[in-house]
Design an enzyme around this catalytic site. Structure first.
Site, PDB file in Angstrom:
ATOM      1  N   ILE A   1       0.866  -1.172   0.000  1.00 48.77           N
ATOM      2  CA  ILE A   1       0.000   0.000   0.000  1.00 48.77           C
ATOM      3  C   ILE A   1       0.907   1.227   0.000  1.00 48.77           C
ATOM      4  O   ILE A   1       2.078   1.151   0.353  1.00 48.77           O
ATOM      5  CB  ILE A   1      -0.972   0.024   1.207  1.00 48.77           C
ATOM      6  CG1 ILE A   1      -0.213  -0.080   2.533  1.00 48.77           C
ATOM      7  CG2 ILE A   1      -2.005  -1.074   1.088  1.00 48.77           C
ATOM      8  CD1 ILE A   1      -1.131  -0.037   3.755  1.00 48.77           C
ATOM      9  N   ASP A   2       0.366   2.359  -0.411  1.00 50.89           N
ATOM     10  CA  ASP A   2       1.172   3.571  -0.565  1.00 50.89           C
ATOM     11  C   ASP A   2       1.710   4.072   0.775  1.00 50.89           C
ATOM     12  O   ASP A   2       1.146   3.788   1.832  1.00 50.89           O
ATOM     13  CB  ASP A   2       0.350   4.672  -1.223  1.00 50.89           C
ATOM     14  CG  ASP A   2      -0.064   4.320  -2.639  1.00 50.89           C
ATOM     15  OD1 ASP A   2       0.668   3.570  -3.303  1.00 50.89           O
ATOM     16  OD2 ASP A   2      -1.137   4.792  -3.080  1.00 50.89           O
ATOM     17  N   LYS A   3       2.770   4.862   0.694  1.00 49.30           N
ATOM     18  CA  LYS A   3       3.414   5.422   1.879  1.00 49.30           C
ATOM     19  C   LYS A   3       2.418   6.098   2.817  1.00 49.30           C
ATOM     20  O   LYS A   3       2.409   5.855   4.026  1.00 49.30           O
ATOM     21  CB  LYS A   3       4.484   6.433   1.451  1.00 49.30           C
ATOM     22  CG  LYS A   3       5.105   7.219   2.608  1.00 49.30           C
ATOM     23  CD  LYS A   3       6.033   8.313   2.095  1.00 49.30           C
ATOM     24  CE  LYS A   3       6.543   9.172   3.245  1.00 49.30           C
ATOM     25  NZ  LYS A   3       7.387  10.291   2.765  1.00 49.30           N
TER      26      LYS A   3
END
Length: 343
Positions: A152-154
């Site tokens: 998942i994104d930062k």
């Protein structure tokens, strides 16, 4: 962050690939330095030109200067005499929030702000740096990233499953490939979503002009198939709280699908959600939204639930995580605001 080292490449030195891009079929002739700046986050023209001067930029296997014009189907590579930093994994004693663990896998709750795996500009402090410190002999995925089945994104918080054995890696990867996993996200988006529930379909691929963004291609001309199901949880007038269930898992899928629908994620800087997209022109409203941005200084997206089949027992496992405090606080501010203004 692009790191073009100032070093001379001696003839016969082994070169390591740091970046590789293929120009699309519709690529108009464009200088290779400008081409790379479109692809690589935080690149500067000076660093790209320096790399070309040192013979580190190759097109179709031949070193080129910075004024070379990239054409359709050209393969552009940046090569250096040292391995990419992300391949040099340093174990780091970073705490991990583990919801479940057995001898095959673990489920972790990733905080917003933590990068999942090392990459250009983020060589330390990632989840993988923490994993290789706390666990020995994690299996590599197809990209040589230990334990990682999905990402998942930062600035997205929430649940990830990590494989501890080769058996778990293969079995879990197949579940994600065949779309049998269950994944639900909670998102706060700009605007009053028209329908109580719906499905967004549209191929997702790299944006043709801004290479740091993804884009939706409804005609299927670019990218890969992507399907997102959404359901309204609560309406606040100028923003809406929704849940999203992923049928596919493309890069930035929820973020770009919702923008395509006309409901950009609240405070999603990359896709323009960090500006006031709905509401009034009153100064007090502007200050209220700025306060919300300060409370939630990232995109309003949380990977709340995760379900999959255990790779050995075959049992269906389902996990749920609480919304992080920054999202709770932001949602509560909007709830109070709606009650106050009577919308």
């Amino acid at each position: 962050m692009i790191t073009f080292e100032e070093e001379d490449i001696e003839k016969g030195d082994e070169l390591y690939e740091h970046y590789s891009f293929k120009a699309g079929k519709g690529q108009e002739p464009l200088r290779v330095d400008k081409f790379l700046m479109n692809f690589v986050e935080n690149a500067t023209r000076n660093k790209v030109q320096q790399a070309a001067k040192q013979g580190n930029i190759f097109v179709n296997g031949i070193a080129v200067k910075s004024n070379y014009r990239v054409k359709a189907n050209d393969e552009v590579k940046v090569m250096f005499a040292h391995p990419p930093h992300e391949e040099l994994l340093t174990p780091e004693n970073i705490p991990i929030d583990i919801l479940f663990e057995d001898d095959q896998l673990l489920v972790v709750n990733k905080p917003a702000g933590m990068v999942v795996h090392p990459g250009h500009g983020n060589y330390s402090g990632t989840l993988i740096n923490a994993l290789v410190y706390h666990f020995d002999n994690l299996p590599n995925n197809s990209s040589n990233r230990p334990g990682l089945v999905h990402r998942i994104d930062k600035d997205t918080s929430g649940l990830l499953v990590i494989a501890k054995t080769e058996t778990a890696m293969v079995h879990l990867a197949q579940q994600f490939f065949h779309k049998t996993t269950e994944r639900e996200y909670v998102a706060l988006v700009w605007g009053d979503v028209k329908d109580d529930e719906g499905t967004i379909e549209g191929h997702i691929g790299r944006h043709l002009k801004d290479r740091l963004q993804m884009a939706v291609f409804p005609d299927g001309s670019h990218g890969k198939e992507a399907i997102t199901h959404y359901k309204v949880l609560e309406r606040f007038g100028y923003v809406t709280l929704i849940s999203c269930r992923l049928e596919t898992g493309r890069t930035h899928q929820i973020r770009v699908h919702l923008k395509h629908l006309g409901h950009t994620l609240f405070n999603d800087e990359r896709y323009g959600g960090d500006k006031i997209l709905k509401g009034t022109t009153f100064a007090k409203y502007k200050q209220f939204v700025e306060n919300c941005f300060q409370v939630l200084p990232r995109q309003a997206l949380h990977a709340k639930t995760l379900g999959f089949e255990h790779p050995v027992t075959g049992d269906m496992l389902r996990f749920d995580s609480e919304l992080p405090q920054d999202m709770v606080d932001c949602i509560e501010k909007w709830r109070t605001y709606r009650q106050f203004v009577g919308e």
